[in-house]
Every structure is written in structure tokens, then in C-alpha cells.
Design a protein around this motif. Structure first.
Motif, mmCIF file in Angstrom:
data_model
loop_
_atom_site.group_PDB
_atom_site.id
_atom_site.type_symbol
_atom_site.label_atom_id
_atom_site.label_comp_id
_atom_site.label_asym_id
_atom_site.label_seq_id
_atom_site.Cartn_x
_atom_site.Cartn_y
_atom_site.Cartn_z
ATOM 1 N N ASN A 72 7.258 -9.911 1.498
ATOM 2 C CA ASN A 72 6.002 -10.546 1.854
ATOM 3 C C ASN A 72 4.807 -9.619 1.602
ATOM 4 O O ASN A 72 3.894 -9.956 0.861
ATOM 5 C CB ASN A 72 6.025 -10.958 3.330
ATOM 6 C CG ASN A 72 4.749 -11.642 3.756
ATOM 7 O OD1 ASN A 72 4.412 -12.707 3.263
ATOM 8 N ND2 ASN A 72 4.013 -11.027 4.682
ATOM 9 N N GLU A 73 4.831 -8.441 2.215
ATOM 10 C CA GLU A 73 3.666 -7.559 2.149
ATOM 11 C C GLU A 73 3.328 -7.152 0.728
ATOM 12 O O GLU A 73 2.147 -6.964 0.393
ATOM 13 C CB GLU A 73 3.914 -6.310 3.004
ATOM 14 C CG GLU A 73 2.743 -5.341 3.081
ATOM 15 C CD GLU A 73 1.498 -5.938 3.731
ATOM 16 O OE1 GLU A 73 0.403 -5.380 3.520
ATOM 17 O OE2 GLU A 73 1.611 -6.955 4.456
ATOM 18 N N ARG A 114 -0.445 -6.820 -1.067
ATOM 19 C CA ARG A 114 -0.942 -5.601 -1.698
ATOM 20 C C ARG A 114 -1.377 -5.865 -3.145
ATOM 21 O O ARG A 114 -2.408 -5.354 -3.599
ATOM 22 C CB ARG A 114 0.132 -4.511 -1.668
ATOM 23 C CG ARG A 114 0.556 -4.073 -0.273
ATOM 24 C CD ARG A 114 -0.509 -3.277 0.448
ATOM 25 N NE ARG A 114 -0.072 -2.902 1.782
ATOM 26 C CZ ARG A 114 0.573 -1.767 2.065
ATOM 27 N NH1 ARG A 114 0.844 -0.904 1.112
ATOM 28 N NH2 ARG A 114 0.942 -1.502 3.306
ATOM 29 N N LEU A 115 -0.589 -6.646 -3.871
ATOM 30 C CA LEU A 115 -0.939 -6.974 -5.248
ATOM 31 C C LEU A 115 -2.236 -7.783 -5.302
ATOM 32 O O LEU A 115 -3.086 -7.559 -6.167
ATOM 33 C CB LEU A 115 0.205 -7.761 -5.904
ATOM 34 C CG LEU A 115 1.471 -6.955 -6.217
ATOM 35 C CD1 LEU A 115 2.603 -7.895 -6.646
ATOM 36 C CD2 LEU A 115 1.201 -5.925 -7.308
ATOM 37 N N THR A 116 -2.382 -8.718 -4.372
ATOM 38 C CA THR A 116 -3.596 -9.527 -4.339
ATOM 39 C C THR A 116 -4.796 -8.682 -3.929
ATOM 40 O O THR A 116 -5.915 -8.875 -4.427
ATOM 41 C CB THR A 116 -3.416 -10.716 -3.379
ATOM 42 O OG1 THR A 116 -2.292 -11.485 -3.802
ATOM 43 C CG2 THR A 116 -4.650 -11.616 -3.377
ATOM 44 N N GLU A 117 -4.584 -7.728 -3.030
ATOM 45 C CA GLU A 117 -5.660 -6.814 -2.642
ATOM 46 C C GLU A 117 -6.156 -6.026 -3.852
ATOM 47 O O GLU A 117 -7.366 -5.829 -4.023
ATOM 48 C CB GLU A 117 -5.150 -5.859 -1.568
ATOM 49 C CG GLU A 117 -6.167 -4.860 -1.071
ATOM 50 C CD GLU A 117 -5.540 -3.845 -0.135
ATOM 51 O OE1 GLU A 117 -5.226 -2.734 -0.608
ATOM 52 O OE2 GLU A 117 -5.344 -4.183 1.045
ATOM 53 N N GLU A 146 9.469 -0.646 3.203
ATOM 54 C CA GLU A 146 8.640 0.379 2.559
ATOM 55 C C GLU A 146 7.148 0.094 2.668
ATOM 56 O O GLU A 146 6.323 1.017 2.585
ATOM 57 C CB GLU A 146 9.033 0.514 1.085
ATOM 58 C CG GLU A 146 8.855 -0.754 0.271
ATOM 59 C CD GLU A 146 9.318 -0.583 -1.167
ATOM 60 O OE1 GLU A 146 9.628 0.559 -1.549
ATOM 61 O OE2 GLU A 146 9.360 -1.592 -1.901
ATOM 62 N N LEU A 147 6.794 -1.169 2.849
ATOM 63 C CA LEU A 147 5.390 -1.548 2.997
ATOM 64 C C LEU A 147 5.184 -2.171 4.373
ATOM 65 O O LEU A 147 5.882 -3.122 4.727
ATOM 66 C CB LEU A 147 4.976 -2.555 1.919
ATOM 67 C CG LEU A 147 5.065 -2.091 0.467
ATOM 68 C CD1 LEU A 147 4.725 -3.248 -0.465
ATOM 69 C CD2 LEU A 147 4.142 -0.908 0.205
#
Length: 237
Positions: free
Chosen positions: A20-21, A25-28, A200-201
Motif C-alpha cells: 500500500n504505502e 510514495r510513488l504518487t508523492e 520497509e515503508l
């Protein structure tokens, strides 16, 4: 008096059963690139996180609130001069997140299958109702759970209520998840077991200290270790 018997196991969903996270992060990164002329990635990400913190009480957890926070941040950073094309890109990014296929984490399905039938399994997750229902349906694991609870927040009271309605109370229950703040600490505060499965995230808002001194705290490397841990904890004595 004999020790409470483990009968009920709660599972978190995002970053516990499936990825999910990483999509946030990619969109951020995509969002920061859109506004690159107004600051570097770290600055824009920090402004976005501030907006997310402010908006949690209004929008709750999930992609829709994240998208609205991106729009708010874009307006603020550009002093109200954000182009309509950028707003369109942000909305498109949010739609892509809402339609992205799920990516199950290692050992997720096999572990849930092993425990189903022997224990009362409850999926307990935060986020947008439609999105969480979509991901559960795509996972193919929905039929393995005896109950599904999509909640606005996770607290000790939340777990006490859920484990009393769908089990024999928190003393006989366990919560498994990647978030110390949402999955582990409040479950232990409610009287249950809290099993941490690190990812990890981890979203900054979900950070918390591990309750290492709590007798009912355990940490495992991945879900593949859960059946053996459950077996050990479920033994009398």
C-alpha cells in the motif's frame, strides 16, 4: 486461574496482507515533480505531510483524503496560482491509485489459509470503505475471514469492541499488523496480543516506539512465521 485461550486473530490489511504505502510514495514523487519549480522534493513532501495531518480528522485515512491534501498543498505552495492542468494531473494520480491492482505480500494468503477454521479471523483495516472493499475482493482472501471491520481509526476501545463482538474479548485475541501505532500498541492496551510484522515503508504518521516491555508484544520477520507463533502462544500454561 488458567491463562486466557487464544481464539480470535485480527489482521491489518494495508502493508500487512498487501502493498500500500509504496503507491503513496510513488504518487508523492509524481506530485513533487509537478511542483518542482516551487521547491525540492523534501520541502514539498513536508508541506504535504502537514496537510495530511491537519486533514485526518476531516477526511480520514485513504487515497481520497490524500488526493485532497495534494490539491490543498498545490494551492498553498503556488499562492493560489496552481494551473488547472496540475489539478487535473493530481486527480488523475488519485484515480490511478484507486484502480491499481493489489500486490499481496509474501506468505499472506498461505498464512491466512492455515489459520482459517482453527481460529476466528477478523480483518480490521482503516481507510476508504469502497477502496478497502475493492482490495479485499481482488485479494481473493475475503472468504477466509469470519468478519471484516473497516474503521475510521484504531484505538484500544476499537479493539475491545471488535474482539468482544466477533470473539471472546480482547484477552483471548491477537492483532497482527505492520503499524506499531495502529495495530500493535492499542491492541495490547485493550488486553490482547500485539504482533508486529515490520514493513520497509511506514507512513510518518504511523510511527511509534515498540512496546518491548509489554508481555503480550511479539515481532516476526514476515507472515510466514505467524502460524508457529500462534501455535506456541495458544498452548496451555
Amino acid at each position: 486461574m488458567s491463562a486466557p485461550r487464544l481464539t480470535t486473530i485480527g489482521f491489518d490489511a494495508d502493508d500487512t496482507l498487501w502493498q500500500n504505502e509504496q503507491f503513496f510514495r510513488l504518487t508523492e514523487k509524481r506530485f513533487a515533480a509537478l511542483l518542482a519549480e516551487h521547491g525540492d522534493h523534501e520541502h514539498i513532501a513536508a508541506r504535504l505531510l502537514e496537510a495530511e495531518r491537519r486533514n485526518l480528522a476531516l477526511y480520514g485515512f485513504g487515497i481520497k483524503g490524500f488526493t485532497l491534501s495534494m490539491i490543498e498543498t498545490a494551492v498553498a505552495i503556488t499562492n493560489g496560482e496552481v494551473p488547472g492542468s496540475v489539478i487535473g494531473e493530481i486527480l488523475a494520480a488519485g484515480r490511478e491509485m484507486l484502480s491499481h491492482p493489489i500486490e499481496p505480500l509474501p506468505h499472506a494468503r498461505e498464512t491466512v489459509e492455515k489459520l482459517a477454521g482453527s481460529y476466528h479471523l477478523v480483518l480490521i483495516t482503516k481507510g476508504d470503505l469502497f477502496d478497502q472493499e475493492r482490495k479485499l475482493a481482488q485479494s481473493g482472501m475475503g472468504d477466509l475471514f469470519d468478519a471484516v471491520e473497516i474503521v475510521s481509526d484504531k484505538s484500544a476501545a476499537t479493539y475491545a469492541s471488535i474482539f468482544s463482538r466477533h470473539g471472546d474479548g480482547p484477552q483471548n485475541s491477537m492483532m497482527v499488523g505492520n503499524s506499531l501505532k495502529s495495530d500493535v500498541v492499542p491492541a495490547i492496551e485493550a488486553g490482547g496480543w500485539g504482533i508486529h510484522v515490520p514493513h520497509e515503508l511506514t507512513w510518518a504518521i504511523e510511527h511509534a516506539e515498540a512496546p518491548v516491555a509489554a508481555p503480550r508484544f511479539r515481532e516476526i520477520a514476515d507472515l510466514g512465521e505467524l502460524p508457529a507463533l500462534v501455535e506456541a502462544l495458544a498452548k496451555p500454561g
